[in-house]
Design an enzyme around this catalytic site. Structure first.
Site, PDB file in Angstrom:
ATOM      1  N   CYS A  65       0.513  -1.291   0.107  1.00  0.00           N
ATOM      2  CA  CYS A  65      -0.068   0.056   0.026  1.00  0.00           C
ATOM      3  C   CYS A  65       1.086   1.544  -0.271  1.00  0.00           C
ATOM      4  O   CYS A  65       2.019   1.261   0.918  1.00  0.00           O
ATOM      5  CB  CYS A  65      -1.329   0.080   1.373  1.00  0.00           C
ATOM      6  SG  CYS A  65      -2.155   1.255   0.828  1.00  0.00           S
ATOM      7  N   CYS A  69      -0.352   4.775   7.083  1.00  0.00           N
ATOM      8  CA  CYS A  69      -0.613   4.725   8.260  1.00  0.00           C
ATOM      9  C   CYS A  69       0.309   3.514   9.382  1.00  0.00           C
ATOM     10  O   CYS A  69       0.592   2.552   9.332  1.00  0.00           O
ATOM     11  CB  CYS A  69      -2.314   4.168   8.084  1.00  0.00           C
ATOM     12  SG  CYS A  69      -2.783   4.744   6.484  1.00  0.00           S
ATOM     13  N   CYS A  72      -0.053  -0.362  10.462  1.00  0.00           N
ATOM     14  CA  CYS A  72      -1.202  -1.223   9.454  1.00  0.00           C
ATOM     15  C   CYS A  72       0.581  -1.963   8.602  1.00  0.00           C
ATOM     16  O   CYS A  72       0.833  -1.378   8.093  1.00  0.00           O
ATOM     17  CB  CYS A  72      -2.128  -0.851   8.615  1.00  0.00           C
ATOM     18  SG  CYS A  72      -2.430  -1.258   6.908  1.00  0.00           S
ATOM     19  N   CYS A 109     -17.146  -9.332   3.409  1.00  0.00           N
ATOM     20  CA  CYS A 109     -16.489  -7.841   3.740  1.00  0.00           C
ATOM     21  C   CYS A 109     -15.201  -8.217   2.978  1.00  0.00           C
ATOM     22  O   CYS A 109     -14.827  -8.534   2.777  1.00  0.00           O
ATOM     23  CB  CYS A 109     -15.701  -7.366   5.305  1.00  0.00           C
ATOM     24  SG  CYS A 109     -17.709  -6.651   6.599  1.00  0.00           S
ATOM     25  N   CYS A 142     -19.982  -6.446   2.168  1.00  0.00           N
ATOM     26  CA  CYS A 142     -19.623  -4.276   1.969  1.00  0.00           C
ATOM     27  C   CYS A 142     -17.763  -4.597   1.616  1.00  0.00           C
ATOM     28  O   CYS A 142     -17.583  -5.548   1.600  1.00  0.00           O
ATOM     29  CB  CYS A 142     -19.276  -4.314   3.205  1.00  0.00           C
ATOM     30  SG  CYS A 142     -18.690  -2.671   4.484  1.00  0.00           S
ATOM     31  N   CYS A 202     -20.414   2.219   7.062  1.00  0.00           N
ATOM     32  CA  CYS A 202     -19.679   1.579   7.697  1.00  0.00           C
ATOM     33  C   CYS A 202     -18.176   1.938   8.685  1.00  0.00           C
ATOM     34  O   CYS A 202     -17.525   2.167   7.418  1.00  0.00           O
ATOM     35  CB  CYS A 202     -19.571   0.280   7.653  1.00  0.00           C
ATOM     36  SG  CYS A 202     -18.514  -0.836   8.671  1.00  0.00           S
ATOM     37  N   ARG A 272     -19.721  -4.123  16.544  1.00  0.00           N
ATOM     38  CA  ARG A 272     -18.459  -4.447  16.048  1.00  0.00           C
ATOM     39  C   ARG A 272     -17.010  -5.093  16.327  1.00  0.00           C
ATOM     40  O   ARG A 272     -16.730  -4.319  16.358  1.00  0.00           O
ATOM     41  CB  ARG A 272     -18.874  -4.735  14.506  1.00  0.00           C
ATOM     42  CG  ARG A 272     -17.967  -6.110  14.172  1.00  0.00           C
ATOM     43  CD  ARG A 272     -17.874  -6.136  12.117  1.00  0.00           C
ATOM     44  NE  ARG A 272     -18.818  -5.734  12.126  1.00  0.00           N
ATOM     45  CZ  ARG A 272     -19.342  -5.085  10.832  1.00  0.00           C
ATOM     46  NH1 ARG A 272     -17.561  -5.148  10.387  1.00  0.00           N
ATOM     47  NH2 ARG A 272     -20.134  -4.670  10.426  1.00  0.00           N
TER      48      ARG A 272
END
Length: 405
Positions: A65, A69, A72, A109, A142, A202, A272
């Site tokens: 990626c 972040c 992550c 998801c 999702c 979400c 969740r």
């Protein structure tokens, strides 16, 4: 405790607690923990009974990626030894999703690393959504693809997506300390795009990144203002090879207090328990079901969870039941899966959820009467790092091994 009686009363009326009350939940002692869980459990049962919704993650594209972040394992510069692969083909993704559905998952998801999807990526995911829906009747899908450009949410909705996930993760004030390649405002914008397109929004948070109690309350109040239907609560998995690898700040008790605070602030939304529950809640996971009404089944994006059968046994043993595809997750007053009814969620009723109503105490501290002030947080011992509980995913999507579901 007067505090808990007040919070239960407000939760049953969908009224926003004051910031001082939310902070006081986080400051309760371990001796008071079962009282906190019992109180928040009353609110959870009012709106969701004893149902637990199961969700299943499919990592469509793993690693590499360009975003930085800090939490992550897939980030730019990550040295975490995770699986790395490019886009799964629609039939591969559908096969992975089917394993989760067979295990009891009601929602699949679809997640892909990256800043955000190209239009070609949206086409690819749209084809995948179609394949999953064709082969798994009644399943919700999702998508979680990063920052959305104009029109992309509408295209995903048209392809059959039911929801879109994009977490705020932490408070606006500390966001720049966690990520520099995009902004907090970018994330808010994407959630709003999903909402406007008719997708069920979400959006949640990550706890355990070194944030203060005030930061946690800030992000949860911001989430209530955005009014997502689902609020995933992640507990940081400190992967070796990431900047936050040494952040072991959570105890099972603190995780339960955080979940209780989220339930009091967001009483009627799907809360969740997401990544990190096995690492940080450990043997106290069943207690968390009294606070949250939704969990992920099996493995996560780059880490392994406990066995899917163990998840199902835990739900049954704790006296809960798996929510079926024929059951509606959200309370009727939220207007169905997209929260679009006349009294839906945030800001429309007398007890407006986002702090725009007359009874709001969001951020201002006004109008909260004489409720007791938040106690000073006790100094907790830093928990011992449990690196043995951080297992990198080596099965399921992107491998030739059977998934955990």
């Amino acid at each position: 405790m007067d505090l808990l009686n007040t919070l239960v009363d407000k939760g049953l009326r969908r009224e926003l607690p004051s910031r001082e009350e939310a902070l006081a939940v986080l400051a309760t002692s371990d001796d008071e923990l079962l009282d906190v869980v019992a109180a928040a459990g009353k609110v959870r049962r009012q709106w969701f009974g004893r149902r637990v919704k199961l969700n299943y993650l499919v990592n469509l594209k793993s690693g590499l990626c360009p975003e930085d972040c800090s939490y992550c394992s897939q980030r730019l510069g990550s040295k975490a030894e995770i699986l790395k692969y490019t886009w799964l083909k629609p039939d591969e993704a559908s096969k992975a999703a089917a394993a989760g559905v067979a295990g009891g998952a009601k929602r699949v998801c679809l997640v892909a690393s990256g800043r955000g999807p190209t239009d070609r990526d949206v086409d690819r995911v749209s084809e995948t959504i179609g394949a999953i829906k064709e082969q798994n009747e009644g399943v919700e899908v999702c998508a979680c693809l990063g920052l959305l450009s104009e029109g992309q949410a509408e295209r995903l909705r048209g392809a059959g997506a039911d929801a879109y996930n994009h977490n705020l993760n932490t408070s606006e004030g500390t966001y720049g300390d966690i990520t520099t390649t995009h902004t907090y405002a970018d994330r808010v914008d994407t959630v709003q795009k999903a909402h406007a397109a008719g997708l069920s929004a979400c959006s949640g948070l990550i706890a355990g990144m070194g944030e203060s109690d005030e930061d946690l309350v800030d992000v949860v109040y911001s989430l209530r203002e955005l009014d997502p239907d689902s609020v995933p609560v992640n507990f940081l998995i400190p992967f070796e090879g990431t900047p936050l690898a040494k952040e072991w700040n959570l105890t099972p008790q603190r995780c339960l207090r955080i979940l209780a605070m989220v339930r009091f602030v967001c009483p009627d939304v799907e809360v969740r328990i997401a990544g990190g529950r096995e690492v940080h809640l450990r043997s106290m996971q069943p207690l968390a079901l009294h606070l949250a009404n939704s969990i992920f089944l099996g493995d996560y994006l780059t880490s392994e969870g406990q066995a899917g059968k163990a998840d199902l046994d835990m739900i049954t043993d704790a006296g809960f039941e798996v929510e079926g595809t024929d059951q509606v997750t959200l309370p009727e007053h939220r207007g169905g899966p997209c929260g679009s009814g006349a009294e839906a969620g945030c800001g429309s009723g007398a007890h407006a959820a986002c702090g725009s109503g007359a009874a709001s105490a969001c951020g201002s501290g006004e109008g909260c009467g004489s409720h007791e002030e938040a106690a000073e947080s006790p100094v907790a011992e830093v928990p011992e790092a449990r690196t043995d509980l951080v297992a990198v995913r080596r099965r399921g999507a992107g491998t030739d091994l059977a998934p955990n579901a």
